[in-house]
Design an enzyme around this catalytic site. Structure first.
Site: not given
Ligand code: CTP
Length: 395
Positions: A207, A333
């Site tokens: 990403n 979250k």
């Molecule tokens: N995060 C994590 N592990 C993952 C995905 C996310 O630790 N596999 C953590 C990120 O570092 C951040 C928080 O969770 O601090 C939110 O990440 P985000 O990508 O916004 O959330 P997701 O849980 O991936 O949810 P969504 O894809 O629905 O936005």
């Protein structure tokens, strides 16, 4: 309050780098006053340093004015730190013996604030037992040694004895200034950057995360005196000085790395953007082009969610980069991952989000939400560390 340092410049060719060193300090709003030996003036001019530092530059002539003002005492005791760069073998030997026959050595003899030396000399001079013993004595008396580095020396050979680059001297001085700061004794874990999920040996899913926000938090926490571990996915930016780095590639590796240190950690900043999906099948050989390709993906572990579930005493800070229904998603979250603080940003807003130098964040705690104005990622980082320390203290 604005930090003030004295930069003592002794006579070596590396003195020309002091102009850049002064700029590093001034750029970060540190007040710097230069003091030069007579021989240093042959390598860099007082006028250059005066213009860049916006302060008077002192040399031995200033000792003559000491009847009304003990300048060497003021310089040695009324600033936050003294940096000697370049530090020749001669000035370190004088400091060890307590010789005070010019302004720089008098300042060093009278010093009651932290002192750092950035040595610069020929390798044989550096390795001479006299210098090595002097360096050991200075360290034993509490001085910080910054370098020297290896590389091309002015005498035409390669070896150890090069003065560290101004950016490193600056960063290490900042760490020295902050060593008893508000985060002293705290163990802080920062995760930063994207992760990569391999498709084949040359392709991956990832990403747009640059790692800038996480790296800025790690740097800010280290400068406030914390013991910082940075778990980082692949990033194209320099790792901050003074932090322990655990490099990882995939989300599973990130999970393993953070869990390996988690028990000992006080505060976690989970600023990484782990890839959420990984191919079910990873190819050992490069996939050659064909008309269509379908990849079956499966979700990766939720690193922060796992930390939230295992939380005992840790203070967990999560990040949510959203594009719509931002507050609702962030609160969801926070709850799901058992977080203590959430840093929300709407990445569709100009000046926020991936790969830009600024950020606009809303910080959510149990007490409510507060939107901060647009700031550089460095300013956001400093404020986030300060707020997390305060909030963690309240619990
Ligand atoms: N995060 C994590 N592990 C993952 C995905 C996310 O630790 N596999 C953590 C990120 O570092 C951040 C928080 O969770 O601090 C939110 O990440 P985000 O990508 O916004 O959330 P997701 O849980 O991936 O949810 P969504 O894809 O629905 O936005």
């Amino acid at each position: 309050m604005k930090k003030r340092i004295v930069l003592c410049i002794s006579g070596g060719i590396a003195a020309f780098k002091c102009a850049q060193l002064v700029r590093c300090f001034v750029k970060e709003d540190i007040d710097v006053t230069c003091v030069m030996t007579e021989s240093a003036k042959q390598f860099v001019t007082p006028m250059t340093l005066g213009i860049l530092s916006k302060n008077p530059v002192y040399d031995d002539a200033a000792l003559k004015d000491e009847i009304t003002r003990p300048l060497h005492i003021v310089l040695a005791q009324q600033y936050d730190a003294i940096v000697v760069a370049p530090a020749t073998g001669n000035i370190m030997a004088k400091a060890v013996c307590g010789i005070a026959d010019d302004l720089v050595s008098s300042v060093l003899l009278a010093a009651s604030v932290p002192v750092a030396f950035a040595p610069a000399m020929n390798e044989v001079m550096w390795k001479n037992p006299a210098t090595q013993e002097n360096v050991a004595k200075l360290i034993a008396r509490g001085a910080t040694m910054i370098g020297p580095a290896d590389g091309d020396l002015a005498c035409g050979v390669m070896g150890t004895g090069r003065m560290c680059e101004p950016e490193e001297i600056f960063e290490r001085t900042m760490l020295m200034l902050g060593k008893d700061g508000p985060a002293k004794g705290k163990k802080i874990l920062v995760s930063a950057g994207p992760t990569r999920e391999a498709i084949d040996p040359v392709r991956f899913i990832s990403n747009r995360s640059s790692g800038k926000m996480g790296y800025a938090i790690a740097r800010a926490a280290a400068r406030m005196g914390a013991d910082v571990t940075l778990v980082t996915g692949p990033c194209a930016i320099d790792v901050p000085y003074g932090v322990k780095v655990l490099p990882v590639e995939s989300t599973t590796q990130m999970l393993d790395a953070v869990l390996s240190v988690y028990e000992d950690i006080d505060i976690v900043f989970k600023a990484a953007a782990p890839a959420d999906y990984t191919p079910v099948e990873t190819y050992d050989q490069k996939l050659h082009k064909k008309d269509d390709l379908s990849l079956e993906l499966t979700s990766t572990p939720d690193v922060l969610g796992t930390m939230g579930a295992k939380k005992t005493h840790q203070f967990l800070v999560g990040f949510a980069a959203e594009t719509y229904d931002c507050m609702e998603h962030a609160l969801g979250k926070m709850e799901r991952k058992n977080l203590d603080m959430m840093v929300l940003n709407d990445v569709t807003r100009p000046g926020a989000g991936f790969d830009v130098a600024t950020n606009i964040v809303t910080v959510i705690t149990s007490e409510g939400a507060c939107e901060w104005p647009m700031m550089s990622k460095e300013e956001v980082a400093e404020k986030l560390v300060t707020q997390a320390l305060d909030e963690a203290q309240k619990r």
